[in-house]
Design a protein around this motif. Structure first.
Motif, PDB file in Angstrom:
ATOM      1  N   LEU G  16     -30.592 -13.556   8.767  1.00  0.00           N
ATOM      2  CA  LEU G  16     -31.601 -13.165   9.621  1.00  0.00           C
ATOM      3  C   LEU G  16     -32.531 -14.368   9.936  1.00  0.00           C
ATOM      4  N   GLU G  17     -32.739 -15.034   9.394  1.00  0.00           N
ATOM      5  CA  GLU G  17     -33.805 -16.135   9.516  1.00  0.00           C
ATOM      6  C   GLU G  17     -33.510 -17.097  10.555  1.00  0.00           C
ATOM      7  N   ARG G  18     -31.787 -17.113  10.724  1.00  0.00           N
ATOM      8  CA  ARG G  18     -31.532 -17.978  12.015  1.00  0.00           C
ATOM      9  C   ARG G  18     -32.078 -17.238  13.032  1.00  0.00           C
ATOM     10  N   LEU G  19     -32.399 -16.058  13.267  1.00  0.00           N
ATOM     11  CA  LEU G  19     -32.756 -15.491  14.299  1.00  0.00           C
ATOM     12  C   LEU G  19     -34.365 -16.098  14.937  1.00  0.00           C
ATOM     13  N   SER G  20     -34.875 -16.507  13.971  1.00  0.00           N
ATOM     14  CA  SER G  20     -36.404 -16.966  14.015  1.00  0.00           C
ATOM     15  C   SER G  20     -36.215 -18.377  14.996  1.00  0.00           C
ATOM     16  N   GLU G  21     -34.943 -18.783  15.365  1.00  0.00           N
ATOM     17  CA  GLU G  21     -34.913 -19.868  16.196  1.00  0.00           C
ATOM     18  C   GLU G  21     -35.200 -19.380  17.436  1.00  0.00           C
ATOM     19  N   LEU G  22     -34.825 -18.090  17.860  1.00  0.00           N
ATOM     20  CA  LEU G  22     -34.974 -17.626  19.113  1.00  0.00           C
ATOM     21  C   LEU G  22     -36.452 -17.612  19.810  1.00  0.00           C
ATOM     22  N   ALA G  30     -49.735  -9.973  18.856  1.00  0.00           N
ATOM     23  CA  ALA G  30     -48.419  -9.629  19.629  1.00  0.00           C
ATOM     24  C   ALA G  30     -47.735 -10.776  19.533  1.00  0.00           C
ATOM     25  N   ARG G  31     -46.309 -10.399  19.509  1.00  0.00           N
ATOM     26  CA  ARG G  31     -45.511 -11.628  19.608  1.00  0.00           C
ATOM     27  C   ARG G  31     -44.405 -11.340  20.854  1.00  0.00           C
ATOM     28  N   VAL G  32     -44.783 -12.054  21.707  1.00  0.00           N
ATOM     29  CA  VAL G  32     -44.254 -11.751  23.032  1.00  0.00           C
ATOM     30  C   VAL G  32     -42.856 -12.353  23.188  1.00  0.00           C
ATOM     31  N   ASP G  33     -41.903 -11.240  23.519  1.00  0.00           N
ATOM     32  CA  ASP G  33     -40.663 -11.633  23.584  1.00  0.00           C
ATOM     33  C   ASP G  33     -40.256 -12.499  24.784  1.00  0.00           C
ATOM     34  N   LEU G  34     -39.969 -13.523  24.449  1.00  0.00           N
ATOM     35  CA  LEU G  34     -39.628 -14.598  25.548  1.00  0.00           C
ATOM     36  C   LEU G  34     -38.034 -14.724  25.916  1.00  0.00           C
ATOM     37  N   HIS G  35     -37.567 -14.298  25.015  1.00  0.00           N
ATOM     38  CA  HIS G  35     -36.036 -14.096  25.065  1.00  0.00           C
ATOM     39  C   HIS G  35     -35.434 -13.114  25.680  1.00  0.00           C
ATOM     40  N   ARG G  36     -36.097 -11.996  25.930  1.00  0.00           N
ATOM     41  CA  ARG G  36     -35.436 -10.576  26.223  1.00  0.00           C
ATOM     42  C   ARG G  36     -34.507 -10.831  27.468  1.00  0.00           C
TER      43      ARG G  36
ATOM     44  N   ALA H 140     -52.890  -8.882   0.941  1.00  0.00           N
ATOM     45  CA  ALA H 140     -52.111  -8.550   2.162  1.00  0.00           C
ATOM     46  C   ALA H 140     -51.803  -9.473   3.018  1.00  0.00           C
ATOM     47  N   ALA H 141     -50.487  -9.491   3.096  1.00  0.00           N
ATOM     48  CA  ALA H 141     -49.641 -10.403   4.120  1.00  0.00           C
ATOM     49  C   ALA H 141     -49.468  -9.732   5.438  1.00  0.00           C
ATOM     50  N   VAL H 142     -49.955 -10.000   6.679  1.00  0.00           N
ATOM     51  CA  VAL H 142     -49.838  -9.288   7.857  1.00  0.00           C
ATOM     52  C   VAL H 142     -48.837  -9.861   9.040  1.00  0.00           C
ATOM     53  N   HIS H 143     -47.897  -9.114   9.243  1.00  0.00           N
ATOM     54  CA  HIS H 143     -47.085  -9.495  10.544  1.00  0.00           C
ATOM     55  C   HIS H 143     -46.892  -8.457  11.403  1.00  0.00           C
ATOM     56  N   GLU H 144     -47.671  -8.625  12.706  1.00  0.00           N
ATOM     57  CA  GLU H 144     -47.686  -7.657  13.526  1.00  0.00           C
ATOM     58  C   GLU H 144     -46.626  -7.803  14.599  1.00  0.00           C
ATOM     59  N   ASP H 145     -46.336  -6.674  15.226  1.00  0.00           N
ATOM     60  CA  ASP H 145     -45.600  -6.778  16.420  1.00  0.00           C
ATOM     61  C   ASP H 145     -43.909  -7.375  16.348  1.00  0.00           C
ATOM     62  N   HIS H 152     -35.616 -10.471  16.419  1.00  0.00           N
ATOM     63  CA  HIS H 152     -35.732 -11.992  15.935  1.00  0.00           C
ATOM     64  C   HIS H 152     -37.134 -12.323  15.475  1.00  0.00           C
ATOM     65  N   ARG H 153     -38.160 -11.379  16.283  1.00  0.00           N
ATOM     66  CA  ARG H 153     -39.380 -11.496  15.777  1.00  0.00           C
ATOM     67  C   ARG H 153     -39.830 -11.358  14.346  1.00  0.00           C
ATOM     68  N   LEU H 154     -38.862 -10.546  13.838  1.00  0.00           N
ATOM     69  CA  LEU H 154     -38.857  -9.966  12.373  1.00  0.00           C
ATOM     70  C   LEU H 154     -38.802 -11.396  11.500  1.00  0.00           C
ATOM     71  N   ALA H 155     -38.000 -12.500  11.938  1.00  0.00           N
ATOM     72  CA  ALA H 155     -37.546 -13.440  11.129  1.00  0.00           C
ATOM     73  C   ALA H 155     -38.519 -14.133  10.101  1.00  0.00           C
ATOM     74  N   THR H 156     -39.468 -14.472  10.804  1.00  0.00           N
ATOM     75  CA  THR H 156     -40.497 -15.056  10.069  1.00  0.00           C
ATOM     76  C   THR H 156     -41.327 -14.128   9.055  1.00  0.00           C
ATOM     77  N   ALA H 157     -41.091 -12.784   9.203  1.00  0.00           N
ATOM     78  CA  ALA H 157     -41.872 -11.977   8.321  1.00  0.00           C
ATOM     79  C   ALA H 157     -40.901 -11.863   6.968  1.00  0.00           C
ATOM     80  N   LEU H 158     -39.620 -12.379   7.017  1.00  0.00           N
ATOM     81  CA  LEU H 158     -38.630 -11.835   6.051  1.00  0.00           C
ATOM     82  C   LEU H 158     -39.123 -12.595   4.592  1.00  0.00           C
ATOM     83  N   PRO H 159     -39.473 -13.815   4.442  1.00  0.00           N
ATOM     84  CA  PRO H 159     -39.887 -14.376   3.336  1.00  0.00           C
ATOM     85  C   PRO H 159     -40.833 -13.173   2.486  1.00  0.00           C
ATOM     86  N   ASP H 160     -41.935 -12.906   3.536  1.00  0.00           N
ATOM     87  CA  ASP H 160     -43.003 -12.027   2.746  1.00  0.00           C
ATOM     88  C   ASP H 160     -42.339 -10.653   2.233  1.00  0.00           C
TER      89      ASP H 160
END
Lengths: 242, 242, 242, 242, 242, 242, 242, 242
Positions: G16-22, G30-36, H140-145, H152-160
């Motif tokens: 799943l962390e490979r997804l972080s390359e998107l 907000a995490r704006v989804d530029l890939h959608r 607390a470690a926060v990851h929004e949106d 794919h936006r979830l990927a960077t939250a996975l380690p936490d």
């Protein structure tokens, strides 16, 4: 004359009565719509639930005699299917899906429908989707039990999801698979909430609401357990306008 | 004395106790209202569901003995109907509609009630409407399975819809037929939502709400599956005040 | 040819397109149904809620220009009513009932509608019933605040309830008045549940369900707060078929 | 010390553990509350539904052995009642009400509870109310089937309603009888909504909401079909504080 | 004559019309029930919500002029209370509880009502209970904010709970306090669910359902936020039959 | 490059397809997640309801063959359990709880889970909680039938509630026990609403909402009757992170 | 190795962390989804409701800067739209529809979407459908106010309904138009229930359920008032797979 | 003595009255629970909604004066926060989250809580979770949106998510993120459904039901928007038993 006013002399009943020239067959307890396939490309299907076995069988036969390309009865219990088989010995059936059908003149397949389900218990609805979609002349690729609780199981379904003309997601309980697939698919996605589960699944309402509230745009939903509806619209999308 | 004040000396119970002079028959578990037909033109009907077969039969007989013009028990299963037949051998019955009845002194028919239904599964409720309406002295014209999914099937019903003194629309699922007919009929329209369908039909609530929310003014609705109620008000409308 | 089959050559759209000869006026945002009064005896009414004041006013005027016997806008707040008045200075209005209307050619009254309400707070809906019923050419006799908590207040309304061609019962909260009147009246009874009350009144749903579940046969119900619908069907019943 | 602060040194569990000195009997699957009758005047009753027949019978016996003045099991089907009878041969039962009970030391009756019901189908709940109220030492006067659809049938019940220390109204469907009685009675009124009816009766929710929304002040309500609860509070009210 | 038949010659309307001799005052928009206090010991109260301020004030005055022992308007916002004060300068009011009232001839207090609440936000309903109960001639002992999340706060209320003739429990959210008190009190317990809380409190429905489903027998419930109803029945219970 | 933008070249399906390297077993109708125990410490459980007995048995065996430390099927009726036993003769089962399981390699117990229930009828869910928690390697201390209607019965459970790493409260009807325990426990509390009760218990929804609306902070809830979920999270909490 | 087992060595998080390359853009809130848009052909839209005006504007800009072909914010009140305009002066907007948007690189139109609505009040949702569908590169043909209460108004829309690649039906209240069109159209039909109406319209739930329960197969539904979702799937269907 | 009977001599009120020795502060309208922090490790929080600003401020101060380690008021609008600030000038606040708090003696942090949210609009609840969790002594470690529409936006939250002692998922609409995370996390997962969204989101009920029906075992849920509850239980889990 006022701007924007349209006017005429015909009475509404006069106009609507011209509709009476379209074909149907009157069995007394049923007016079998022999025109639907001409009009919309898909023949009327028979919802067995709520009808007597004899009614199911007679409507089934009326559609066959009326020239339907295929006839399908859904939600047909053992008795209803037996009544059909008694009159139509070559009917095919699927006991788990409670379906019975005859394919007389199915169109050459066109387009691909990918059908994915969240769990094993969604199986009967998956089959209803597949049967209907295939009878309407499209190809169905099925991947069962790929729900988000073990998301890696979805991986092998991804190529089909990617290339399908329409994706059907069958899921009960939380319905979360529809949202996940809805955020990945390129084509239109049709969700089918199922009545699988207990307690907070609320007989499918939870899955239904979750699919409707999904922020995956490009997802539309049919009624709870309505495999027939999903198969119909999926085939219509996948085949496209000719 | 203050303006607008009405006053008197009788106690409320004194007044209400004069009501006790109206006739009814006390069976212990039931007080059979022998006065209703005099008061409202329609005899009390027997809702069999929730009563023991013996209770149903005894109430049925009490109404007959009390001089009712007709007696009707609805939602009566096989056992309940058998109990009635044991005491009233000449009772007529309709197994599908779960009705059993006796017509002793039905008024001469007056007025026309058109009954249209959306689908075959609405049949039992259609029959309950018809039986009641006819027992109350009106004529019923029935057109079944004319739902909007194949709207041309409605065409042959239009002349009856147009000339009826009251139109009854029996429909489950989306209940859309009531709105369509409600926009065409000249007379009052009574909708009967049915519990036909599954899932999103919500046991008739969907049809009920749709009929209530219809923007066809001139449409009123009875309870889910309440053929008796619809037949009663339709007959009352169709016969008019004498 | 198969027995019971009806057939013809017209296409459904051909038939339905003949409907386009019936008059309406196209304002872009609205297609004003100028034919409804001809077809059903009652002109289209304007539900102001959800429309801009300008839209309300333009539809109002379009109906007037189209020759409606009367025009009525309901659920119209101050702004909407002001917009209508700006274009139609002679419009009458009732602020409490949020109604504004013009009577151009109301039919000579025929029949009597008795309107009874359970409490003072039902007043706005009572007025909407009355206005509509009178605009459609019937006489309305109103008795307010006669709910069952003080049942003696109903007594003076009984003669009107007895002689009316149709009784309208307006009640919120428990809706019990509809059942009581439904057990006394000789004519058809139309219940209007209102959103009066708080908490367990559930915005009118409690009264609605109670009226639908009433064992007083001869009672039918319109939507919550739908005075317009009640006035329409009551007038249609009271006037009868001509 | 701050104003208004109460303080102490005991730990909450220390305090609560003193509760452990109150009597109960531990059957493993149940802790039978032998103290309830002492504490509240009414012994624990056994809700049979959801328990195995053996569990019902053992709890029943444990209460008897613990010295209860009376023991009552409600909602007990044939099997559960048979299991009790096997251990307690002198138990009395009422099959329709699904109740089984033993009266060992019922207090001398004090006070009058009037029980009125809307229809015959409310009978099982009426009996549950009566049995419980009598076991707790009060007199019950029952009038069945006096619903508002034929309001004159209520008349003979009025004297009891007037003189009762507490009135219990048992009604399903629209629950309107509770409002009517609630506007006439001088004493407190307890409503028991029942699950009688179909469709819009919504399994008792309609009657429940109607009773709660009634504008007859002086009316309180127990749960759907909860004859036991109604009998308990009615007896407590009727007997008063000693 | 048939066994069990009661018969007579009076017509129902004749009987009911005798009710018209009971006093009420007709204001047009309201028929003020001047007889209720005679009939039931408690004067009609004025639910201000849904009425115009003028209507509230006029009904208030009509009750006063009609000789009511006390007059109370509930759910009266600032404007409604101001309208009453303009006509009745000596009216007392409680802004938080939205109540305004006049005590003219309150009966000598008899009996004790204990009122306990789960939290501070239940305060307005607590006050409505207290005001009504006191106006009807009983003593109220109030203990606020003793919910189960800190159960030791309930301890000082226990003596009043034990000796009260009736206990009123006011609680929103989970309503658990009603069950706890219902298992401890010796007298009847009346629960008042409140609309306090957000989200899963569902505007009071959660507390309402929890109270109704409580296995503490001896507990009955009034509608959500219905302090008036609770105060009325509690006073009636506490005063007893005279 | 814009601030905050993360970018890469992999396609989403490429990334997700790497998930396909995680193990599962494909039975056609099911993809058995052999990886879940590795990933989350708890093996997949089998919800038997909605699956055929054969499907249940095959999935059960697939998990065993895949090396699961334990396998548990829940909501398994007699037929489903028989199908499992036919293939796995040494499986243990609990008929009341409808559970069947095999323990192959249960972790050494760590942590304490206290399980308390409100009533006897909650027993089957209590057992499901216990079985699951023990299979995941924790110790369970069970106290049944300690509901608030007889709060002294809770006293002997208090020491376990105090020292537990996690408390599970199983309760239907009003669910009040969860709030009471939630105000006493030092550790996290997990509520399990059950479908025990009738009428206003609404199949567990009342208990569910009450637990969610509880003002006892430190309480979280699983779905209605979801003993499996409660056992899983309780074990996870009690064992802690290693 | 067991038959049917798939196995691998990668950990799920590794995959799943490979997804972080998107690509996406992290604004903190907000995490704006530029890939959608790359992934699904349609850029992320901004639901303004629930966000502060500043958040809406910043996400809007981030999408623009990220290269979106078009950006659309829906359900944006005056303040939110003003905040966007302050940063993006050339944004277009529609106050009634509460939409604001910028078209940078809209694909060449392909396919036809017919949009029909039941009433004038559905207008804002109709516009949201149209704006979204056009921004995604398709042609929209709109026919407003053609509901079934005056069915002749639908006639002029029939040619577009017949030739469209996808039909969108926007309707509140009874939602009956969707069923009628669903029985006539040859292409897929998407229903959009709206929150138009009052009382029994239940904020759109009535229309939603009616559409889901429609027996017109070939109809799927999006959430209440979800014009964005309908526009998205309609465009996706109409453009087809390339 | 019977087997299994526990008996004693103390009265229940005697036992419960010992509870009165535990400290609280009585403000009349509130009994501030000064003992809760001792008993459960977390001080009472102040739900401002439903209280007057003055009440909020006085309770706030009472807790401070009573020695609370921290005080937090939630759902406090501008007025309520101003009232607190007037008395407690050093209080910190977060306007978006409607929180105001003072940290006097926060425990040294122990354990990690990962907080992830589906969308920007969940922000206020995320902050409430974080504030409470930190005040109770955890990190607390926060990851929004990071919702599933763009997974794919979830990927960077996975380690936490992987290393956290407890994961809190905050999501409205379909709530699907909770299921996805629930299938990945090793520690316990707490879901917080939010009232974000419109129409079919049903004010958070859809997300709530979806989380409860999730087949991800190891997931429990707090009430809609209940950030305080989630923060409390998460901190309790993360800190573990000492």
């Amino acid at each position: 004359m006022l701007e924007g006013v349209r006017a005429g002399t015909v009475s509404p009943n006069d106009a609507l009565e011209r509709l009476s020239e379209l074909p149907y067959r009157d069995l007394g307890f049923a007016r079998v719509d022999l025109h639907r396939e001409l009009r919309q490309g898909a023949p009327e299907a028979v919802l067995a639930e709520g009808k007597t076995p004899e009614q199911v069988a007679q409507i089934f036969v009326a559609l066959l005699e009326g020239g339907a390309g295929s006839v399908l009865a859904t939600r047909a219990d053992d008795t209803a299917r037996a009544a059909v088989r008694a009159l139509v010995p070559d009917a095919e059936e699927d006991a788990l899906a409670r379906c019975i059908w005859v394919a007389r003149a199915v169109p050459d397949p066109r387009g691909l429908v990918a059908v994915v389900s969240a769990g094993t218990s969604d199986g009967p609805v998956v089959r209803e989707v597949r049967i209907r979609a295939e009878l309407l002349g499209t190809t169905a690729a099925v991947h069962e039990d790929v729900g988000v609780a073990g998301v890696h199981r979805l991986a092998t379904a991804l190529p089909d999801i990617e290339r399908a003309d329409c994706v059907v997601v069958v899921a009960g309980m939380d319905g979360a698979l529809a949202s996940l697939v809805g955020g990945l698919a390129q084509g239109p996605v049709i969700g089918v909430p199922t009545s699988v589960g207990y307690g907070s699944a609320h007989g499918g309402s939870t899955a239904l609401n979750a699919m409707l509230a999904s922020c995956a745009a490009g997802l539309a939903v049919v009624g709870i357990d309505d495999g027939l509806g999903a198969g119909t619209i999926a085939a219509r999308i996948a085949r496209g306008r000719e």
